[in-house]
Write an enzyme that holds these catalytic residues in place. Structure first.
Site, PDB file in Angstrom:
ATOM      1  N   CYS A 128       0.834  -1.205   0.000  1.00 36.56           N
ATOM      2  CA  CYS A 128       0.000   0.000   0.000  1.00 36.56           C
ATOM      3  C   CYS A 128       0.874   1.263   0.000  1.00 36.56           C
ATOM      4  CB  CYS A 128      -0.977  -0.044   1.176  1.00 36.56           C
ATOM      5  SG  CYS A 128      -2.395   1.025   0.879  1.00 36.56           S
ATOM      6  N   HIS A 172      -3.545  -4.875   0.410  1.00 36.89           N
ATOM      7  CA  HIS A 172      -2.884  -5.429   1.600  1.00 36.89           C
ATOM      8  C   HIS A 172      -2.985  -6.956   1.569  1.00 36.89           C
ATOM      9  CE1 HIS A 172      -2.350  -1.763   4.137  1.00 36.89           C
ATOM     10  NE2 HIS A 172      -3.304  -1.305   3.352  1.00 36.89           N
ATOM     11  N   GLU A 231      -1.515  -9.098   3.291  1.00 34.35           N
ATOM     12  CA  GLU A 231      -1.309  -9.765   4.590  1.00 34.35           C
ATOM     13  C   GLU A 231      -2.597 -10.284   5.219  1.00 34.35           C
ATOM     14  OE1 GLU A 231      -0.803  -6.562   3.926  1.00 34.35           O
ATOM     15  OE2 GLU A 231      -1.283  -5.230   5.601  1.00 34.35           O
TER      16      GLU A 231
HETATM   17  N1  GLN Z   1      -1.886   6.678   3.208  1.00 33.12           N
HETATM   18  C1  GLN Z   1      -1.998   5.973   1.975  1.00 33.12           C
HETATM   19  C2  GLN Z   1      -3.383   6.095   1.362  1.00 33.12           C
HETATM   20  O1  GLN Z   1      -4.311   6.465   2.011  1.00 33.12           O
HETATM   21  C3  GLN Z   1      -1.624   4.520   2.144  1.00 33.12           C
HETATM   22  C4  GLN Z   1      -2.612   3.764   2.940  1.00 33.12           C
HETATM   23  C5  GLN Z   1      -2.111   2.448   3.435  1.00 33.12           C
HETATM   24  O2  GLN Z   1      -0.918   2.171   3.398  1.00 33.12           O
HETATM   25  N2  GLN Z   1      -3.005   1.643   3.922  1.00 33.12           N
HETATM   26  O3  GLN Z   1      -3.565   5.802   0.219  1.00 33.12           O
END
Ligand code: GLN
Length: 579
Positions: free
Chosen positions: A426, A553, A555
């Site tokens: 992300c 994500h 994970e």
């Molecule tokens: N802050 C970033 C976004 O909102 C990444 C978010 C994250 O890593 N979950 O896109």
């Protein structure tokens, strides 16, 4: 490469086990409830105990689901800081929930819904909304019975919702009551559960209390008083525990079990020791060996007479965990590195992957801001860089806010330039893209508008559908499809030849689609995109052994026996093994 016996083990691990016929023959709604409460201290492993009890029940062939009660006023965990609360776990349906739901999904291999996390916020909002609609017209709306009824209605509804991928109603629901008994916040839930015994029948619900037995003094005396007090608190609320699970550093002595039985009004065979073990996969077996399954079945009138291959598989898993050889070091460059709960699922996914490769995992925590040039000359700066340089692989997990961003960008640059295996999750994808824009395309000042609204080169931008006024539940959340753009990429191999991948998301920003062509021309490969082809989901890099980052994500869907493919890729690459 996995050897064949290992492969077979993985394939068989979650194979459907034989279901006893007893439940199906029961003429009435026979949902069984196992309520797990906690006393003395928070964080003593109530979630792992509850999940392990779920595993024991699942091993009998029953369908098991889980509810986590969190007595806070937030509707969900989405707006809470990982510093305070640990990781925000994300579900397929986009629910942002307590990390304990991750334990249940991983232990029981199920897929839960946002409703499986019951919070005070959710309960009160629906009661208040109904009051405004006039549903209780003429009545005084009160905690008892309106809030307590709402809690019970929800528990019943959620318990009956299928969660194992089939459309079959579960047989058993494990309910974990968050916090410790006696908290003001949990009082309405405790009261609702007290009443619930009469709604569902005493023979269909049992109460298991997880408590602490501290070991003190030079002789290592096991002290029962804290448990006695917490059970008293529970009994004063009208709940008599049927079982005690005592957390302790040492196995609970039989005379201590006798004493607890005497003072807590629990039979001696229902006091279980949950002492420290070499790995958490041993917990179900530890409870099993003390007769927990037999006692729970007796109490709930469940059928014990069945083969239980799942137990053997858990035993094997625990055994393999103790027989790892060789090391792999991953530098985790993050923001909440002092609190490992903040990255719980990431750690689990790394662990599952290291287990699949049969090696010991070492996570070297690096506080991203310590890597920044402003810290040059300091001890933390050089120590942090030493860790990054010595690591076999580098991982930049998800995150929000600008603290440590420049440090993460430097770590991604180091991985790219030195051909060190890199996994970005992300935010880890976003900063890798920014780094590439700055240092390969030469776009000085390239950034995300999250960190610099006036950047001359907005490489990562706010997504059009996001809300700038409402923070709760407004991100791009939950399971979305990624389409691979080519078979010639690591993603294709890691996901076993799938061209369509379903993974979970939680973000507000995305790679600027207007910059994709330039980035691609310079060697950044966007090998996975959303179904519209406009949102970048997976990046890889030309001329690099393993540079892999995902907007999603991965994970959250990792399982002990099915490691998340990108994490597995990082561990393999870090060991120099073929992907
Ligand atoms: N802050 C970033 C976004 O909102 C990444 C978010 C994250 O890593 N979950 O896109």
């Amino acid at each position: 490469m996995l050897d064949t016996s290992l492969k077979r083990f993985f394939l068989n691990f979650s194979a459907n086990v034989h279901r006893p016929t007893r439940m199906a023959e029961n003429p009435v709604d026979c949902m069984k409830y196992i309520v797990v409460s906690g006393g003395v201290l928070s964080g003593i492993g109530k979630g792992v105990t509850a999940s392990s009890v779920g595993v024991l029940m699942k091993s009998l062939g029953y369908r098991v689901t889980a509810i986590k009660i969190d007595p806070y006023l937030n509707s969900d965990a989405g707006t809470m800081s990982p510093f305070e609360h640990g990781e925000v776990f994300v579900l397929d349906d986009g629910g942002e929930v307590d990390l304990d739901l991750g334990n249940y999904e991983r232990f029981l291999d199920i897929t839960l819904n946002r409703d499986n996390n019951l919070t005070t916020g959710k309960v009160y909002s629906s009661v208040i909304e109904r009051e405004r609609k006039g549903d209780y017209l003429g009545k005084t709306v009160q905690v008892v019975p309106h809030i307590t009824n709402e809690i019970q209605d929800r528990i019943e509804r959620i318990a009956h919702t299928p969660s194992d991928g089939s459309d079959e109603t579960p047989d058993i629901c494990v309910i974990e009551l968050g916090g410790t008994v006696g908290d003001i916040e949990s009082a309405p839930f405790v009261e609702a559960l007290r009443q619930f015994q009469f709604r569902v029948g005493r023979e269909n619900i049992c109460f298991l209390h997880v408590s602490l037995v501290p070991v003190i003094g030079v002789v290592g005396e096991q002290k029962t008083k804290p448990t006695q007090h917490s059970v008293k608190g529970l009994m004063a609320s009208g709940i008599q525990p049927d079982f005690l699970v005592c957390r302790s550093s040492e196995p609970i002595l039989s005379e201590v079990k006798t004493k607890l039985s005497l003072f807590c009004h629990v039979s001696e065979t229902s006091v279980f020791s949950a002492h420290d073990v070499s790995n958490i996969y041993r917990v179900p077996m530890m409870l099993e060996e003390q007769g927990a399954t037999k006692e729970i079945c007796k109490r709930l009138n469940l059928d014990l007479s069945t083969e239980r291959p799942l137990l053997e598989e858990w035993g094997n898993l625990a055994q393999r965990m103790d027989e790892l050889s060789g090391d792999v070091h991953i530098a985790m460059v993050g923001k909440y590195t002092g609190l490992s709960d903040s990255y719980l699922s990431v750690i689990k996914a790394l662990n599952h992957s290291a287990l699949a490769e049969g090696v010991n995992l070492f996570i070297d925590w690096v506080e991203a801001s310590d890597l920044e040039t402003s810290n040059e000359g300091s001890e933390t700066h050089s120590k942090s860089w030493d860790l990054v340089k010595a690591a076999d692989g580098i991982l930049v997990p998800g995150g929000f806010g600008d603290r440590g961003i420049e440090g993460k960008i430097l770590a991604a640059q180091f991985a790219r330039e030195n051909k060190i295996p890199y996994l970005g999750v992300c935010l880890g994808l976003q900063i890798a893209t920014i780094e590439f824009a700055r240092n390969v395309l030469g776009l000085a000042g390239a950034n995300s508008t999250e960190f610099d609204e006036d950047t001359p080169h907005p490489t990562v931008i706010f997504m059009p559908e996001g809300s700038r006024t409402h923070m709760g539940g407004t991100m791009r959340l939950g399971s979305r499809q990624t389409n691979l753009q080519t078979t010639d990429c690591a993603a294709y191999r890691l996901y076993n030849g799938a061209m369509e991948i379903q993974e979970r998301h939680r973000h507000r920003y995305e790679v600027n689609p207007d910059m994709v062509n330039d980035l691609e021309a310079a060697g950044l490969r966007f090998v996975g995109k959303d179904t519209e082809g406009v949102r970048m989901e997976i990046i890889e890099m030309v001329d690099h052994p393993f540079f892999f980052a995902t907007q999603y994500h991965p994970e959250f869907k990792s399982r002990p026996n099915r490691p998340s493919p990108p994490f597995h890729g990082l561990i393999k690459a870090s060991l120099g093994r073929e992907i």
